[in-house]
Enzyme design. Structure first.
Site, mmCIF file in Angstrom:
data_model
loop_
_atom_site.group_PDB
_atom_site.id
_atom_site.type_symbol
_atom_site.label_atom_id
_atom_site.label_comp_id
_atom_site.label_asym_id
_atom_site.label_seq_id
_atom_site.Cartn_x
_atom_site.Cartn_y
_atom_site.Cartn_z
ATOM 1 N N PRO A 1 -0.236 5.006 0.878
ATOM 2 C CA PRO A 1 0.062 6.422 0.664
ATOM 3 C C PRO A 1 1.158 6.651 -0.169
ATOM 4 C CG PRO A 1 0.811 5.262 2.934
ATOM 5 C CD PRO A 1 -0.011 4.184 2.024
ATOM 6 N N ASP B 1 5.528 3.561 -1.452
ATOM 7 C CA ASP B 1 4.892 3.341 -0.457
ATOM 8 C C ASP B 1 5.586 4.135 1.039
ATOM 9 O OD1 ASP B 1 3.166 2.565 1.975
ATOM 10 O OD2 ASP B 1 2.840 0.552 0.997
ATOM 11 N N HIS B 2 4.774 5.324 1.291
ATOM 12 C CA HIS B 2 5.680 5.971 2.457
ATOM 13 C C HIS B 2 5.177 5.221 3.961
ATOM 14 C CE1 HIS B 2 7.350 9.457 4.029
ATOM 15 N NE2 HIS B 2 6.871 10.346 3.375
ATOM 16 N N ARG B 3 4.590 4.280 3.807
ATOM 17 C CA ARG B 3 4.683 3.405 5.257
ATOM 18 C C ARG B 3 5.965 2.845 5.372
ATOM 19 N NH1 ARG B 3 -0.578 -0.228 3.864
ATOM 20 N NH2 ARG B 3 0.645 -0.570 2.114
#
Ligand code: CAO
Length: 522
Positions: free
Chosen positions: A319, A494-496
Site C-alpha cells: 500500500p 509502505d503504509h503497513r
C-alpha cells in the site's frame, strides 16, 4: 529413498547452455525456499535460481563457468524433505483402495463439480520432481473447461498414477507425493480427497470473501495464470476471461486486482457477479492496432520482463503513499560546484546524487523504520545502510546498490556510482551488486519533471524520488522573498510500516540536511 534431493535448473524459457556466474550456497548451508542458489547469465539477462524448498545443502554439483540448461542438477539437498518424510506417518487420510507407504500422500482428483471421466491433457511433473504447495500437477480438460490440479502440499513426486489421455473423476489417485509437511498435509489431504480448496493460501492480498475453490478449479485458465491468481489472492471464479472462448489471461487477473476487487469487494457484490463493489470490470481490451495504421511488434527484453514483474508485484502488494516536499539546495549547489573545481584533477565529478545518498543515510539513522523490512508481522531493522539508486539502462531499469554508504565519503560514493551505472548500462553488473539494498533513490534530476510516484523496491519500505532542481521564489515570512534553487522530493512509503506523520518528518529532515549539510554531523 536415498534422502538426497536433486535441485534442478527450472524452466528458463528458451535459454540453453547458460553459464553459472555465481554460487550462493556451500555444503552444510541451511537454505529456505526462495533463497537464491546460483546465478546464471545469458547474453541477455542475469537470472537467479531460487531454492524450490527448504533444505540443507549436501553438495553443489556445478561450478562457476559451467553451462547449464533446464533440468540440470545444480545442488543436492540432504535430509530436510526426503528423510523426514520417510520417517513420518501416513499423511493421506482418506479411505483409499490404494495403500500409500509411510510419509507419502496420495494426491487425488478434487471435487470438480459435476464433471466425470475428464481427460488428463497435461502432466506437469515427473517422478523425483520437488513440488511446492500450489504448483500445478496435472491439467484436465472437459468439453467446458480446463482445470488444473495443484499440489496440496510440498514434497517430492514419488510415482505418477495417471497418463495423458486417461479419464479421471473425483477421488482418482493422480500421484504419490513424499512429504514432510505435516501441517499442510493435515489440512490438505484429510478428510476428503485432496482438493485445491484446502491448499494453504500464501496470498499477500487478503480476499475478504475467501476464494471459491470450486469456481477457482473450474475457471478456464492456464497454469501460469492460476499461479499468479494464487499469489495475488484473486478469485479466478469471479474473473471474466478476455481470451479465446473466455480463457482468463494474465492481464485479466491483473485488471481484477488493480481494480481493488480482491480487497474491496463486499460479499453481496461478490455473490452478484464479478467486479468492484458490484461494478463489473471490463476485460483488458484486445485491439488489432494494425487496423488503424502500421505497427511493429517487439517482445519485451528479459530484463524488462523481470523488472515489470517485480514492479507490478510491488505496486499491487504494497500500500503505497507518496509524500512530496522540496529542499532548498542553493548552498549545496554552490558547494558542489566548488568541490568539483577542487576535484577536477582527480577525475571524480560530483552530481547531486552522492550528496543525496549521504542525506538519506543521515535521515535513515534518525528514522530507522525506513531502513527496515517486513518479515510477516515482524519488522526487521537493519544496522547497515546500503543505498540503491535507479539507473536507466538500454535494457531497462536497474537498481545498483552502494553498500555501507554511511562509511564512504561523497567522492567515494560518486566514483562507485559511476562504475556501477557503467556496468549496468553495459549489461555487466552482477546480481550481488544489486542486492542487499535497504533504501533506494530514484533520480530523474538529470532529465526533468517536478514530482512523481516512485514504486517501492521490495523488501525495502520506502524510496526517495527526486526531480530536477529549479529556481523558485521563497519567503519565510511572506514579506521578503528570495530566489532559491529548489529540489522536488517525492517519498513513497509502505503504509503497513510507516505512518504519514513519520513520512512528512522524514522528508523535512532529508530536506534540512540537503539545505545544510552540517546537519550530517548531528
Ligand atoms: N537537479 C538538477 N540537475 C541535476 C539533478 C537535479 N536533481 N540531478 C542531476 N542533475 C544534473 C547533474 O548534475 C548533471 O549535470 P552536469 O552534467 O551539468 O554536471 C546532469 O544533470 C546529468 O546527471 P546524471 O544523470 O548523469 O548523473 P546523476 O548522478 O544525477 O544520475 C544516474 C546518475 C545513474 C542515476 C542517472 O544517470 C540515471 O540513470 N537516472 C535515471 C534514473 C531513473 O530512471 N529513475 C526512474 C526510475 S522509475 O522508472
Amino acid at each position: 529413498m536415498s534422502g538426497v534431493i536433486d535441485i534442478k535448473v527450472p524452466d528458463i524459457g528458451d535459454f540453453k547452455e547458460v553459464p553459472v556466474i555465481e554460487i550462493f550456497v556451500k555444503p552444510g548451508d541451511k537454505v529456505k525456499a526462495e533463497d537464491p542458489l546460483v546465478a546464471l547469465e545469458s547474453d541477455k539477462a542475469t537470472m537467479e535460481v531460487p531454492s524450490p524448498r527448504d533444505g540443507v545443502v549436501k553438495s553443489v554439483v556445478v561450478k562457476v563457468g559451467d553451462k547449464v540448461s533446464e533440468g540440470a542438477v545444480i545442488v543436492q539437498f540432504v535430509g530436510a524433505g526426503a528423510e523426514q518424510a520417510e520417517a513420518r506417518p501416513v499423511v493421506s487420510a482418506p479411505p483409499s483402495p490404494v495403500s500409500a507407504p509411510a510419509g507419502v500422500a496420495e494426491v487425488r482428483v478434487p471435487d470438480i463439480g459435476d464433471f466425470k471421466d475428464v481427460p488428463v491433457i497435461e502432466i506437469f511433473v515427473k517422478p523425483g520432481d520437488s513440488v511446492k504447495a500450489e504448483d500445478p500437477l496435472i491439467a484436465l480438460e472437459s468439453d467446458k473447461a480446463t482445470m488444473e490440479v495443484p499440489a496440496p502440499l510440498s514434497g517430492t513426486v514419488r510415482e505418477i498414477k495417471v497418463k495423458t489421455g486417461d479419464k479421471v473423476s473425483e477421488g482418482a489417485i493422480i500421484l504419490l507425493l513424499a512429504t514432510s509437511d505435516t501441517s499442510a498435509a493435515a489440512s490438505s489431504v484429510a478428510p476428503s480427497p485432496v482438493a485445491p480448496s484446502s491448499a494453504p493460501a500464501a496470498a499477500p492480498v487478503a480476499h475478504p470473501g475467501g476464494v471459491d475453490e470450486k469456481a477457482f478449479a473450474l475457471a478456464y485458465a492456464g497454469p501460469a495464470v492460476r499461479k499468479l491468481a494464487r499469489e495475488l489472492a484473486a478469485d479466478l471464479g469471479k474473473i471474466r476471461g478476455s481470451g479465446n472462448h473466455g480463457r482468463i489471461l494474465r492481464e485479466d487477473v491483473e485488471a481484477f486486482i488493480k481494480g481493488g476487487a480482491a480487497a474491496a469487494k463486499p460479499q453481496a457484490a461478490a455473490a452478484s457477479g464479478s467486479g468492484v463493489g458490484g461494478i463489473d470490470l471490463l476485460p483488458w481490451p484486445k485491439i488489432d492496432f494494425a487496423k488503424f495504421g502500421p505497427v511493429e511488434r517487439k517482445e519485451l527484453g528479459r530484463i524488462k520482463k523481470i523488472s515489470a514483474a517485480n514492479l507490478h508485484r510491488n505496486w499491487v502488494v504494497i500500500p503505497h503513499v507518496t509524500t512530496h516536499d522540496e529542499a532548498d539546495i542553493t548552498d549545496l549547489e554552490q558547494f558542489r560546484v566548488k568541490m568539483n573545481k577542487e576535484l577536477e584533477k582527480s577525475g571524480v565529478k560530483l552530481s547531486l546524487l552522492p550528496f543525496m545518498v549521504k542525506a538519506a543515510v543521515c535521515t535513515l539513522k534518525k528514522f530507522p523504520e525506513f531502513n527496515a523490512s517486513l518479515d510477516g508481522d515482524t519488522l526487521v531493522y537493519k544496522n547497515y545502510w546500503h543505498i540503491g539508486f535507479a539507473a536507466d539502462t538500454p535494457n531497462g531499469l536497474m537498481v545498483p546498490v552502494i553498500r555501507d554508504a554511511d562509511k564512504k565519503s561523497v567522492p567515494e560514493i560518486a566514483k562507485e556510482m559511476n562504475e556501477l551505472a557503467k556496468l549496468a548500462r553495459e549489461g555487466k553488473i552482477k546480481p550481488d551488486q544489486m542486492q542487499g539494498g535497504t533504501f533506494s533513490i530514484s533520480s530523474l534530476g538529470g532529465i526533468g519533471g517536478i514530482y512523481f510516484t516512485p514504486i517501492i523496491n521490495a523488501p525495502e519500505v520506502a524510496i526517495m524520488g527526486v526531480c530536477k532542481g529549479h529556481w523558485k521564489q521563497h519567503s519565510a515570512d511572506g514579506k521578503t522573498w528570495a530566489s532559491r534553487l529548489t529540489l522536488p522530493l517525492s517519498l513513497s512509503w509502505d503504509h503497513r510500516v510507516i505512518d504519514g506523520a513519520a513520512a512528512a518528518r522524514f522528508n523535512v529532515h532529508f530536506a534540512n540536511v540537503l539545505a545544510d549539510l552540517r546537519r550530517v554531523l548531528f
